[in-house]
Design a protein around this motif. Structure first.
Motif, PDB file in Angstrom:
ATOM      1  N   ASN A  85       0.800  -1.223   0.000  1.00  0.00           N
ATOM      2  CA  ASN A  85       0.000   0.000   0.000  1.00  0.00           C
ATOM      3  C   ASN A  85       0.833   1.274   0.000  1.00  0.00           C
ATOM      4  O   ASN A  85       0.443   2.265  -0.606  1.00  0.00           O
ATOM      5  CB  ASN A  85      -0.952   0.004   1.198  1.00  0.00           C
ATOM      6  CG  ASN A  85      -2.067  -0.997   1.018  1.00  0.00           C
ATOM      7  OD1 ASN A  85      -2.342  -1.442  -0.079  1.00  0.00           O
ATOM      8  ND2 ASN A  85      -2.712  -1.351   2.116  1.00  0.00           N
ATOM      9  N   ALA A  86       1.974   1.249   0.650  1.00  0.00           N
ATOM     10  CA  ALA A  86       2.787   2.470   0.766  1.00  0.00           C
ATOM     11  C   ALA A  86       3.250   2.991  -0.597  1.00  0.00           C
ATOM     12  O   ALA A  86       3.501   4.188  -0.737  1.00  0.00           O
ATOM     13  CB  ALA A  86       3.993   2.218   1.665  1.00  0.00           C
ATOM     14  N   ARG A 111      -6.602   7.753   1.799  1.00  0.00           N
ATOM     15  CA  ARG A 111      -5.423   7.872   2.676  1.00  0.00           C
ATOM     16  C   ARG A 111      -4.133   7.787   1.866  1.00  0.00           C
ATOM     17  O   ARG A 111      -3.209   8.580   2.059  1.00  0.00           O
ATOM     18  CB  ARG A 111      -5.442   6.792   3.753  1.00  0.00           C
ATOM     19  CG  ARG A 111      -4.283   6.940   4.734  1.00  0.00           C
ATOM     20  CD  ARG A 111      -4.310   6.001   5.931  1.00  0.00           C
ATOM     21  NE  ARG A 111      -5.501   5.217   6.073  1.00  0.00           N
ATOM     22  CZ  ARG A 111      -5.557   3.885   5.891  1.00  0.00           C
ATOM     23  NH1 ARG A 111      -4.501   3.223   5.541  1.00  0.00           N
ATOM     24  NH2 ARG A 111      -6.691   3.236   6.064  1.00  0.00           N
ATOM     25  N   LEU A 112      -4.049   6.839   0.954  1.00  0.00           N
ATOM     26  CA  LEU A 112      -2.830   6.665   0.158  1.00  0.00           C
ATOM     27  C   LEU A 112      -2.582   7.863  -0.754  1.00  0.00           C
ATOM     28  O   LEU A 112      -1.441   8.267  -0.949  1.00  0.00           O
ATOM     29  CB  LEU A 112      -2.910   5.373  -0.651  1.00  0.00           C
ATOM     30  CG  LEU A 112      -2.974   4.088   0.177  1.00  0.00           C
ATOM     31  CD1 LEU A 112      -3.174   2.885  -0.726  1.00  0.00           C
ATOM     32  CD2 LEU A 112      -1.750   3.927   1.059  1.00  0.00           C
ATOM     33  N   THR A 113      -3.646   8.444  -1.292  1.00  0.00           N
ATOM     34  CA  THR A 113      -3.495   9.624  -2.147  1.00  0.00           C
ATOM     35  C   THR A 113      -2.995  10.805  -1.325  1.00  0.00           C
ATOM     36  O   THR A 113      -2.087  11.525  -1.746  1.00  0.00           O
ATOM     37  CB  THR A 113      -4.829   9.967  -2.842  1.00  0.00           C
ATOM     38  OG1 THR A 113      -5.255   8.833  -3.603  1.00  0.00           O
ATOM     39  CG2 THR A 113      -4.682  11.172  -3.754  1.00  0.00           C
ATOM     40  N   LYS A 114      -3.563  10.998  -0.141  1.00  0.00           N
ATOM     41  CA  LYS A 114      -3.132  12.105   0.720  1.00  0.00           C
ATOM     42  C   LYS A 114      -1.695  11.910   1.186  1.00  0.00           C
ATOM     43  O   LYS A 114      -0.907  12.856   1.210  1.00  0.00           O
ATOM     44  CB  LYS A 114      -4.065  12.236   1.927  1.00  0.00           C
ATOM     45  CG  LYS A 114      -5.435  12.754   1.557  1.00  0.00           C
ATOM     46  CD  LYS A 114      -6.366  12.747   2.758  1.00  0.00           C
ATOM     47  CE  LYS A 114      -7.771  13.143   2.361  1.00  0.00           C
ATOM     48  NZ  LYS A 114      -8.729  13.027   3.464  1.00  0.00           N
ATOM     49  N   GLU A 115      -1.332  10.688   1.538  1.00  0.00           N
ATOM     50  CA  GLU A 115       0.025  10.418   2.009  1.00  0.00           C
ATOM     51  C   GLU A 115       1.053  10.549   0.894  1.00  0.00           C
ATOM     52  O   GLU A 115       2.208  10.862   1.153  1.00  0.00           O
ATOM     53  CB  GLU A 115       0.112   9.012   2.625  1.00  0.00           C
ATOM     54  CG  GLU A 115      -0.568   8.905   3.962  1.00  0.00           C
ATOM     55  CD  GLU A 115      -0.533   7.499   4.546  1.00  0.00           C
ATOM     56  OE1 GLU A 115       0.099   6.595   3.939  1.00  0.00           O
ATOM     57  OE2 GLU A 115      -1.143   7.298   5.612  1.00  0.00           O
ATOM     58  N   TYR A 116       0.651  10.317  -0.327  1.00  0.00           N
ATOM     59  CA  TYR A 116       1.560  10.409  -1.463  1.00  0.00           C
ATOM     60  C   TYR A 116       2.078  11.830  -1.623  1.00  0.00           C
ATOM     61  O   TYR A 116       3.230  12.059  -1.944  1.00  0.00           O
ATOM     62  CB  TYR A 116       0.859   9.950  -2.741  1.00  0.00           C
ATOM     63  CG  TYR A 116       1.739  10.025  -3.967  1.00  0.00           C
ATOM     64  CD1 TYR A 116       2.670   9.029  -4.223  1.00  0.00           C
ATOM     65  CD2 TYR A 116       1.648  11.091  -4.859  1.00  0.00           C
ATOM     66  CE1 TYR A 116       3.484   9.086  -5.341  1.00  0.00           C
ATOM     67  CE2 TYR A 116       2.451  11.156  -5.980  1.00  0.00           C
ATOM     68  CZ  TYR A 116       3.369  10.157  -6.222  1.00  0.00           C
ATOM     69  OH  TYR A 116       4.167  10.225  -7.329  1.00  0.00           O
ATOM     70  N   GLY A 117       1.202  12.791  -1.372  1.00  0.00           N
ATOM     71  CA  GLY A 117       1.595  14.196  -1.513  1.00  0.00           C
ATOM     72  C   GLY A 117       1.727  14.567  -2.968  1.00  0.00           C
ATOM     73  O   GLY A 117       1.074  14.010  -3.836  1.00  0.00           O
TER      74      GLY A 117
END
Length: 181
Positions: A85-86, A111-117
């Protein structure tokens, strides 16, 4: 191409239904081009994933063209699961260039889209008759012998019948037991 706003809409589309169609129409009101990503392409012939990636691609393209959506407004890509997922969005971006906005109501995708930046942003989609327009409900109705055709575009009904999809769902349900619910 420089001023073209490109979005991504990802799903398993098992099968493609009227809720998906309404979501795509909504997204196309907000972007110039839409990448429709078929996820979990390695899964098929299972009760939760009865159709192959190729069959899902055929369903989506046929339904969109039937709805009068010009072919130059969308691209359909297949994305295998990577089970990491990361790095999921990085993986997606290697398959979908110039991706600016991800349309999803899935909490993990959000969440993954937001964490990707970076420059890729997240947008949500309104639900369209969420109680009925789910692939789970379509598969349940097929299993129970109920009217499922009203939940999918006519093109999808034709394809499911053409590929003998009803019997496939019945057969995989029988082989998997009570895993559907």
């Amino acid at each position: 191409m420089e001023n073209t706003l490109r979005g991504l809409y990802i799903g398993r589309f098992q099968p493609f239904h009227n809720g998906h169609l309404q979501a795509i129409k909504y997204v196309l009101e907000n972007v110039d081009e839409l990448i429709i990503a078929i996820g979990s392409i390695q899964d098929s012939h299972e009760i939760k994933n009865p159709f192959t990636a190729g069959e899902r691609h055929y369903m989506i393209q046929s339904a969109l063209l039937e709805a009068g959506i010009p072919h130059d407004r969308f691209y359909i890509v297949s994305i295998p699961d990577i089970d990491r997922n990361a790095v999921w969005l990085s993986h997606v971006r290697t398959l979908c260039t110039h991706l600016e906005v991800v349309y999803s109501n899935n909490s993990l995708v959000a969440r993954l889209t937001k964490e990707y930046g970076g420059s890729t942003r997240l947008a949500t989609i309104p639900f369209f008759n969420r109680k009925s327009y789910t692939a789970t409900e379509v598969r349940r109705r097929i299993l129970e012998g109920e009217n499922w055709e009203e939940l999918v575009p006519q093109a999808v009904t034709k394809i499911i019948r053409e590929i003998n999809g009803i019997n496939r769902i019945l057969d995989v349900d029988a082989s998997e037991g009570d895993l559907f619910y």
